[in-house]
Design a protein around this motif. Sequence first.
Motif, short mmCIF file in Angstrom:
data_model
loop_
_atom_site.label_atom_id
_atom_site.label_comp_id
_atom_site.label_asym_id
_atom_site.label_seq_id
_atom_site.Cartn_x
_atom_site.Cartn_y
_atom_site.Cartn_z
N GLY A 296 56.21 48.96 44.00
CA GLY A 296 55.34 50.24 44.43
C GLY A 296 54.26 49.95 43.77
N CYS A 297 53.41 50.17 43.76
CA CYS A 297 51.95 50.94 42.54
C CYS A 297 51.30 52.20 42.04
N PRO A 298 51.73 53.31 41.33
CA PRO A 298 51.62 54.16 40.78
C PRO A 298 49.70 54.24 41.20
N GLY B 48 41.83 50.94 41.15
CA GLY B 48 42.04 49.46 41.31
C GLY B 48 42.99 48.78 40.33
N CYS B 49 43.38 47.74 40.79
CA CYS B 49 44.33 46.62 40.41
C CYS B 49 43.97 47.08 38.75
N ASN B 50 45.35 47.08 37.66
CA ASN B 50 45.10 47.75 36.54
C ASN B 50 46.05 45.94 35.83
N ASN B 51 46.34 45.29 36.86
CA ASN B 51 46.75 43.52 36.35
C ASN B 51 48.14 43.87 35.60
N CYS B 52 48.98 45.60 36.44
CA CYS B 52 50.57 45.58 35.27
C CYS B 52 51.67 44.64 36.20
N GLY B 53 51.27 43.77 37.23
CA GLY B 53 52.42 42.97 37.41
C GLY B 53 53.42 43.00 38.28
N PRO B 54 54.45 43.98 38.16
CA PRO B 54 55.72 43.93 39.28
C PRO B 54 55.08 45.37 40.47
N CYS B 55 53.89 44.26 41.53
CA CYS B 55 53.80 44.62 42.93
C CYS B 55 54.81 45.08 43.30
N GLY B 56 56.54 44.44 43.52
CA GLY B 56 57.05 44.47 44.42
C GLY B 56 57.67 45.78 43.70
N PRO C 227 54.97 48.99 32.41
CA PRO C 227 53.95 48.04 32.25
C PRO C 227 52.58 48.68 33.05
N GLN C 228 53.36 50.32 33.39
CA GLN C 228 51.84 50.93 33.80
C GLN C 228 52.48 52.49 32.70
N PRO C 229 51.21 53.29 32.63
CA PRO C 229 49.80 53.23 33.21
C PRO C 229 49.15 51.93 32.65
N ALA D 291 47.07 51.16 44.13
CA ALA D 291 45.59 49.69 44.39
C ALA D 291 46.13 49.22 45.13
N ARG D 292 47.74 48.88 45.31
CA ARG D 292 47.85 47.55 45.75
C ARG D 292 48.91 48.74 47.66
N ALA D 293 48.47 47.93 49.11
CA ALA D 293 48.27 48.89 49.67
C ALA D 293 49.88 48.34 50.34
S1 SF4 Z 1 51.46 47.33 40.94
FE1 SF4 Z 1 49.07 48.00 41.73
S2 SF4 Z 1 48.19 47.77 39.34
FE2 SF4 Z 1 50.03 46.63 39.04
S3 SF4 Z 1 49.50 44.29 39.49
FE3 SF4 Z 1 50.89 45.56 41.60
S4 SF4 Z 1 48.73 46.18 42.28
FE4 SF4 Z 1 47.78 46.30 40.67
#
Ligand code: SF4
Lengths: 143, 525
Positions: free
Chosen positions: B210-212, B200-208, A114-116, B215-217
């Motif tokens: 950690g967010c590289p 900003g969030c790039n909509n990658c999906g799996p916030c659970g 999913p990233q980057p 974006a996710r607090a």
């Molecule tokens: S992990 Fe981060 S970039 Fe990905 S959807 Fe969640 S907030 Fe957005």
Amino acid sequence: MPDETIIAVLDCLIPGDATGWPAAGQHGLVPRLHELLELLSADGPAQLQTVLSHLPEDFLTLPTDQQTISLQTVESTAPDAFDTVLKACYSAYYTDPGIRRIIEQKTGYEARPPQPLGYEMEPFDESLLEPVRARGPIWRKVP
Amino acid sequence: MVQSPDIVIVGAGATGLSFAWRLAKQRPDLKILVLERGGHIDQRQGPSLSDDWELALQREFHANPNIRRNSADYPVDETATPIKPAFFNAVGGSTIRWGAHFPRFRPSDFKVHSLDGVAADWPVSYKTLVPYMDINDSIMGVSGLAGDPGNPPRAERPHPPLGSCAGSLRLAKAANRLGWHWWPADAAINSTDAEPGRDGCNNCGPCGMGCPRHARASADIAYLARAQEAGVTLSTHNVVRKIITKGGAATGVETINSDGRTEEISCKELVLAGNAISTNILLTTMSNWENPLLGKGLMLHPTAIVTGFFAEDLKSYSGPFATSIISQEFYETDPKRKFLRGFQLQALRGQGPLSTALGGYGQRLNWGGGHASAFANAFGKSMSLTVTCEDLPEPENRIEVDTKRQDQFGMPIAKMCYRLGANTRQIRDYGVERASEWLRTAGAERLTVTPLSVQAGFHIMGTATMGSEARSSVTGHDGRVHGIDNLTVIDASVFVTASPVNPTSTLQALALRAADLMGRRLAQT
Ligand code: SF4
């Protein structure tokens, strides 16, 4: 237990179909299954042995529908072991690069993490909220 | 490590770090030490950057500490609860593992007894907490939209709402057809690049996991650097295993570090900022203190999940999984229904290929013939609705601490004793009907229902409840433990009622307020 039995078990769990999905065992996932059984569960290898030990001796020579019935029996008599093996099988299959390429071909879901890069989404359209706003407050006032 | 701290805070999660920052800002003269049993998680290098990312959810990022078994985790006896414990031990606490849905409790949540004749009223009002919620929103970084008729008017969100996917659009239009409330979810996620150091969030999906992009607090991202700049010291891999008391006061803690070395740390004020389970364990280590109410009134957010499968490819794996849209149509008590209080419906997006097959928060795909077509019909084509039920505090639901059993750190083991109360079951059943109605109206061709999500004990509330009177509560309105004036609890064990929405916004507001109250109190001594 020879690999052929494990291949047959995997083929029963994910048999694939004529639309281009390969069967898990024939796809060569036995080494990955062993790896994931170690990685995902404290007693994964032992759970695989439990599943195999519950199979009839002639499992390999049975027709597919009979093999499936044998595995259904294992699922009900040794549910924890079966569950561990099934999770490892699904994990091996759906993280395999070849399967991920098939998913990409069939659905457009790119074979990458999913990233980057993330994904594109449409900006939120506030006009959709007009009926909600028009209705007015719905929260309960307190004394 | 700071010598002779004035304040020791146990836990570097959502409340511990926010409290530490606030108190340090108010009182720079105080030496503040935060003790955290876990280590740092480098979210910049999170699993979502690797091909095997989905495996992390079964291992080091599993929600359940009994399954995850990271080195900082301690066992919880879960044999007497259908809902299993879910929390994370690291700097950032459970916000490392969360979906960042960030609603506020409503005013009525603080007055349940006055309005509905059950449970109790909080000794704190919604209005008191609003200024702290606003401060917290600005630091956590919240996306959303002001003007929600489901909630009192509130300040503009620091970031505009997150984007929309085809699935959330379908649900939004369906809610309009049904005449129901819906709104974009408040999310502790930066939707823009406006904040230095966080993309900003790039909509990658799996916030659970950690967010590289940060974006996710999470509490570490939002509060740690601020707290350290204000003078707070953090010590990691340091397990607090005992509260030391003398003459009706907490005089310090006994800790054990990762080398097995034990140490006593003295302090003037002790703050417990873990979770209801760790707080119950620690409070039972105190000699000469007990409160018969401790442990009683455990509240969770029992959650049913209805998943709808659509013919259209919704690409529902894209977008933050937990922060799409919500409906609070059924939030408040309605005398026409058979139950008191209510529930929130929260849209969840689809998941990656492996989580789709394993069932994620829904049901596992069948093995055997038909598996391939089941996957093809599910992947990217599903949206789920959670029915998040408001639990009432019932004495049978409790945390028991067994001092005869010890974990690897030499601490007693806690047991969650919980069953769904009659009111909660009725809420859940009605909620499943409404969630099904919403999904069908949105065009779902097929539904699956998970009546109770098992690995979903994320919100562990109550058991050291705050109140105005010592005889009916464990702590006061500021979280101070009755009978031990210099011991404060700021985790969700002080919650009086549960509301049907995620607690973290309300929880952190309470922590910020408790810091202000402590700062003022200490200034007078
Ligand atoms: S992990 Fe981060 S970039 Fe990905 S959807 Fe969640 S907030 Fe957005």
